[in-house]
Design a protein around this motif. Structure first.
Motif, PDB file in Angstrom:
ATOM      1  N   ILE A   1       0.838  -1.214   0.000  1.00  0.00           N
ATOM      2  CA  ILE A   1       0.000   0.000   0.000  1.00  0.00           C
ATOM      3  C   ILE A   1       0.865   1.253   0.000  1.00  0.00           C
ATOM      4  O   ILE A   1       0.610   2.187  -0.752  1.00  0.00           O
ATOM      5  CB  ILE A   1      -0.961  -0.018   1.208  1.00  0.00           C
ATOM      6  CG1 ILE A   1      -1.977  -1.148   1.043  1.00  0.00           C
ATOM      7  CG2 ILE A   1      -1.665   1.322   1.356  1.00  0.00           C
ATOM      8  CD1 ILE A   1      -2.862  -1.367   2.240  1.00  0.00           C
ATOM      9  N   ALA A   2       1.892   1.269   0.833  1.00  0.00           N
ATOM     10  CA  ALA A   2       2.763   2.445   0.913  1.00  0.00           C
ATOM     11  C   ALA A   2       3.457   2.705  -0.419  1.00  0.00           C
ATOM     12  O   ALA A   2       3.543   3.853  -0.875  1.00  0.00           O
ATOM     13  CB  ALA A   2       3.790   2.272   2.017  1.00  0.00           C
ATOM     14  N   GLU A   3       3.926   1.644  -1.060  1.00  0.00           N
ATOM     15  CA  GLU A   3       4.599   1.799  -2.355  1.00  0.00           C
ATOM     16  C   GLU A   3       3.631   2.299  -3.420  1.00  0.00           C
ATOM     17  O   GLU A   3       3.964   3.163  -4.228  1.00  0.00           O
ATOM     18  CB  GLU A   3       5.206   0.467  -2.779  1.00  0.00           C
ATOM     19  CG  GLU A   3       6.031   0.558  -4.050  1.00  0.00           C
ATOM     20  CD  GLU A   3       6.616  -0.781  -4.458  1.00  0.00           C
ATOM     21  OE1 GLU A   3       7.077  -0.866  -5.613  1.00  0.00           O
ATOM     22  OE2 GLU A   3       6.606  -1.724  -3.646  1.00  0.00           O
ATOM     23  N   ARG A   4       2.410   1.772  -3.407  1.00  0.00           N
ATOM     24  CA  ARG A   4       1.398   2.202  -4.373  1.00  0.00           C
ATOM     25  C   ARG A   4       1.057   3.675  -4.175  1.00  0.00           C
ATOM     26  O   ARG A   4       0.984   4.434  -5.131  1.00  0.00           O
ATOM     27  CB  ARG A   4       0.137   1.344  -4.243  1.00  0.00           C
ATOM     28  CG  ARG A   4      -0.964   1.719  -5.244  1.00  0.00           C
ATOM     29  CD  ARG A   4      -2.169   0.807  -5.158  1.00  0.00           C
ATOM     30  NE  ARG A   4      -2.711   0.681  -3.818  1.00  0.00           N
ATOM     31  CZ  ARG A   4      -3.512   1.584  -3.228  1.00  0.00           C
ATOM     32  NH1 ARG A   4      -3.819   2.697  -3.857  1.00  0.00           N
ATOM     33  NH2 ARG A   4      -3.979   1.374  -2.015  1.00  0.00           N
ATOM     34  N   LYS A   5       0.880   4.071  -2.902  1.00  0.00           N
ATOM     35  CA  LYS A   5       0.556   5.480  -2.619  1.00  0.00           C
ATOM     36  C   LYS A   5       1.704   6.399  -3.027  1.00  0.00           C
ATOM     37  O   LYS A   5       1.479   7.481  -3.555  1.00  0.00           O
ATOM     38  CB  LYS A   5       0.218   5.659  -1.139  1.00  0.00           C
ATOM     39  CG  LYS A   5      -1.139   5.106  -0.781  1.00  0.00           C
ATOM     40  CD  LYS A   5      -1.507   5.451   0.642  1.00  0.00           C
ATOM     41  CE  LYS A   5      -2.910   4.944   0.915  1.00  0.00           C
ATOM     42  NZ  LYS A   5      -3.412   5.389   2.201  1.00  0.00           N
ATOM     43  N   SER A   6       2.920   5.944  -2.792  1.00  0.00           N
ATOM     44  CA  SER A   6       4.085   6.743  -3.182  1.00  0.00           C
ATOM     45  C   SER A   6       4.146   6.901  -4.699  1.00  0.00           C
ATOM     46  O   SER A   6       4.420   7.989  -5.214  1.00  0.00           O
ATOM     47  CB  SER A   6       5.350   6.074  -2.656  1.00  0.00           C
ATOM     48  OG  SER A   6       6.484   6.772  -3.085  1.00  0.00           O
ATOM     49  N   ARG A   7       3.876   5.822  -5.411  1.00  0.00           N
ATOM     50  CA  ARG A   7       3.879   5.873  -6.879  1.00  0.00           C
ATOM     51  C   ARG A   7       2.758   6.780  -7.392  1.00  0.00           C
ATOM     52  O   ARG A   7       2.965   7.569  -8.317  1.00  0.00           O
ATOM     53  CB  ARG A   7       3.740   4.470  -7.452  1.00  0.00           C
ATOM     54  CG  ARG A   7       3.794   4.453  -8.979  1.00  0.00           C
ATOM     55  CD  ARG A   7       3.744   3.061  -9.517  1.00  0.00           C
ATOM     56  NE  ARG A   7       5.013   2.395  -9.207  1.00  0.00           N
ATOM     57  CZ  ARG A   7       5.243   1.124  -9.440  1.00  0.00           C
ATOM     58  NH1 ARG A   7       4.313   0.356  -9.953  1.00  0.00           N
ATOM     59  NH2 ARG A   7       6.406   0.593  -9.160  1.00  0.00           N
TER      60      ARG A   7
ATOM     61  N   ARG B   1       1.424   9.286  -5.815  1.00  0.00           N
ATOM     62  CA  ARG B   1       1.813  10.665  -5.501  1.00  0.00           C
ATOM     63  C   ARG B   1       2.806  11.188  -6.544  1.00  0.00           C
ATOM     64  O   ARG B   1       2.677  12.298  -7.036  1.00  0.00           O
ATOM     65  CB  ARG B   1       2.409  10.727  -4.095  1.00  0.00           C
ATOM     66  CG  ARG B   1       2.822  12.124  -3.685  1.00  0.00           C
ATOM     67  CD  ARG B   1       3.225  12.177  -2.217  1.00  0.00           C
ATOM     68  NE  ARG B   1       3.634  13.512  -1.850  1.00  0.00           N
ATOM     69  CZ  ARG B   1       2.815  14.505  -1.589  1.00  0.00           C
ATOM     70  NH1 ARG B   1       1.508  14.318  -1.655  1.00  0.00           N
ATOM     71  NH2 ARG B   1       3.270  15.696  -1.267  1.00  0.00           N
ATOM     72  N   ALA B   2       3.802  10.371  -6.871  1.00  0.00           N
ATOM     73  CA  ALA B   2       4.795  10.765  -7.872  1.00  0.00           C
ATOM     74  C   ALA B   2       4.132  10.980  -9.236  1.00  0.00           C
ATOM     75  O   ALA B   2       4.474  11.936  -9.951  1.00  0.00           O
ATOM     76  CB  ALA B   2       5.894   9.720  -7.974  1.00  0.00           C
ATOM     77  N   ASP B   3       3.186  10.129  -9.580  1.00  0.00           N
ATOM     78  CA  ASP B   3       2.457  10.296 -10.851  1.00  0.00           C
ATOM     79  C   ASP B   3       1.671  11.598 -10.871  1.00  0.00           C
ATOM     80  O   ASP B   3       1.651  12.299 -11.889  1.00  0.00           O
ATOM     81  CB  ASP B   3       1.513   9.108 -11.101  1.00  0.00           C
ATOM     82  CG  ASP B   3       2.254   7.822 -11.452  1.00  0.00           C
ATOM     83  OD1 ASP B   3       3.442   7.895 -11.805  1.00  0.00           O
ATOM     84  OD2 ASP B   3       1.610   6.752 -11.363  1.00  0.00           O
ATOM     85  N   ARG B   4       1.017  11.936  -9.757  1.00  0.00           N
ATOM     86  CA  ARG B   4       0.276  13.204  -9.683  1.00  0.00           C
ATOM     87  C   ARG B   4       1.222  14.389  -9.837  1.00  0.00           C
ATOM     88  O   ARG B   4       0.935  15.346 -10.555  1.00  0.00           O
ATOM     89  CB  ARG B   4      -0.492  13.308  -8.363  1.00  0.00           C
ATOM     90  CG  ARG B   4      -1.817  12.576  -8.355  1.00  0.00           C
ATOM     91  CD  ARG B   4      -2.685  12.971  -7.173  1.00  0.00           C
ATOM     92  NE  ARG B   4      -2.043  12.753  -5.890  1.00  0.00           N
ATOM     93  CZ  ARG B   4      -2.081  11.624  -5.191  1.00  0.00           C
ATOM     94  NH1 ARG B   4      -2.735  10.573  -5.657  1.00  0.00           N
ATOM     95  NH2 ARG B   4      -1.468  11.539  -4.025  1.00  0.00           N
ATOM     96  N   GLU B   5       2.371  14.320  -9.164  1.00  0.00           N
ATOM     97  CA  GLU B   5       3.347  15.408  -9.275  1.00  0.00           C
ATOM     98  C   GLU B   5       3.841  15.547 -10.711  1.00  0.00           C
ATOM     99  O   GLU B   5       3.975  16.665 -11.217  1.00  0.00           O
ATOM    100  CB  GLU B   5       4.511  15.186  -8.305  1.00  0.00           C
ATOM    101  CG  GLU B   5       4.116  15.437  -6.874  1.00  0.00           C
ATOM    102  CD  GLU B   5       5.240  15.220  -5.886  1.00  0.00           C
ATOM    103  OE1 GLU B   5       6.387  14.916  -6.301  1.00  0.00           O
ATOM    104  OE2 GLU B   5       4.968  15.350  -4.675  1.00  0.00           O
TER     105      GLU B   5
ATOM    106  N   SER C   1      -1.185  20.014  -1.727  1.00  0.00           N
ATOM    107  CA  SER C   1      -0.612  18.915  -0.945  1.00  0.00           C
ATOM    108  C   SER C   1       0.691  18.406  -1.566  1.00  0.00           C
ATOM    109  O   SER C   1       1.474  17.739  -0.916  1.00  0.00           O
ATOM    110  CB  SER C   1      -1.620  17.767  -0.799  1.00  0.00           C
ATOM    111  OG  SER C   1      -1.752  17.049  -2.014  1.00  0.00           O
ATOM    112  N   HIS C   2       0.904  18.760  -2.841  1.00  0.00           N
ATOM    113  CA  HIS C   2       2.126  18.368  -3.535  1.00  0.00           C
ATOM    114  C   HIS C   2       3.138  19.508  -3.621  1.00  0.00           C
ATOM    115  O   HIS C   2       4.345  19.279  -3.526  1.00  0.00           O
ATOM    116  CB  HIS C   2       1.797  17.888  -4.953  1.00  0.00           C
ATOM    117  CG  HIS C   2       1.082  16.587  -4.990  1.00  0.00           C
ATOM    118  ND1 HIS C   2       1.723  15.379  -4.953  1.00  0.00           N
ATOM    119  CD2 HIS C   2      -0.244  16.299  -5.057  1.00  0.00           C
ATOM    120  CE1 HIS C   2       0.846  14.393  -4.999  1.00  0.00           C
ATOM    121  NE2 HIS C   2      -0.357  14.932  -5.061  1.00  0.00           N
ATOM    122  N   PHE C   3       2.648  20.696  -3.837  1.00  0.00           N
ATOM    123  CA  PHE C   3       3.510  21.867  -4.016  1.00  0.00           C
ATOM    124  C   PHE C   3       2.992  23.011  -3.154  1.00  0.00           C
ATOM    125  O   PHE C   3       1.802  23.325  -3.194  1.00  0.00           O
ATOM    126  CB  PHE C   3       3.538  22.299  -5.491  1.00  0.00           C
ATOM    127  CG  PHE C   3       4.134  21.265  -6.402  1.00  0.00           C
ATOM    128  CD1 PHE C   3       5.512  21.140  -6.518  1.00  0.00           C
ATOM    129  CD2 PHE C   3       3.326  20.416  -7.125  1.00  0.00           C
ATOM    130  CE1 PHE C   3       6.068  20.184  -7.353  1.00  0.00           C
ATOM    131  CE2 PHE C   3       3.873  19.455  -7.976  1.00  0.00           C
ATOM    132  CZ  PHE C   3       5.247  19.338  -8.085  1.00  0.00           C
TER     133      PHE C   3
END
Length: 197
Positions: free
Chosen positions: A3-9, A11-15, A52-54
């Motif tokens: 789950i943590a890896e998926r959420k991190s990915r 987040r990176a995709d959104r950024e 939340s990202h920038f």
């Protein structure tokens, strides 16, 4: 995938989407059109998601600039690799620098004109920013003892010429001659004879 890896990915995709949208808008309409509201609409996220990202628009500009420095370093390294000699490497780097700035005006503006918190020549300087400097320094160092100051001067000369040319403040059509003068100054500054280039 956890789950943590998926959420991190995710987040990176959104950024990545936010940065790509900002860059796209800037390229087509200029940086003044890039606002948090416009970006939220463009990528169909709420403004709080963007925040939340920038932290703010300047942080988004900085993220675009970081991409630009990564691309600039790759461009400069490719130019140097194709050169037949040390002097030609300087000339090819200078030409590649101009081509980069002219072909990506909004990106170049994010890198060097718009305000960001990015810092150069400090211990905390990001590796993407260092990479471009190092590509220039590799071409400059055969001609001087203090490559750092000469590289800074070479970069400043190129940037100044780019800025003046883009603003129409210097005569068009003289780029090759100006670059030749800058390269000659770097070669001669090291006390090397012209025949060694």
């Amino acid at each position: 995938m956890g789950i943590a890896e998926r959420k991190s990915r995710e987040r990176a995709d959104r950024e990545d989407r936010i940065v790509a949208a900002a860059r796209g808008i800037a390229e087509s309409e200029g940086w003044e059109a890039v606002t948090i509201r416009r970006l939220a609409k463009e990528i169909e996220y709420s403004q709080p998601v963007l925040y939340s990202h920038f932290e703010n628009r300047d942080a988004i500009v900085a993220a675009v600039a970081i991409e630009g420095f990564r691309e600039l370093a790759a461009t400069l390294c490719a130019a140097a690799e194709g050169a037949k000699g040390r002097r030609e490497a300087l000339t090819d780097l200078a030409m590649a620098y101009f081509d980069f700035a002219q072909s990506r005006p909004s990106l170049y503006e994010a890198m060097f004109v718009l305000p960001t918190q990015l810092r150069f020549a400090e211990a905390e300087t990001r590796p993407e920013l260092r990479a471009g400097f190092e590509a220039l320094a590799a071409a400059v160092s055969p001609f001087c003892a203090d490559a750092e100051i000469v590289t800074e001067t070479f970069w400043a000369a190129l940037h100044g010429l780019v800025a003046l040319e883009r603003a129409g403040r210097i005569r068009p059509g003289m780029r090759d001659e100006r670059i030749a003068l800058v390269v000659r100054a770097i070669v001669d500054a090291g006390g090397h004879s012209r025949s060694r280039g």
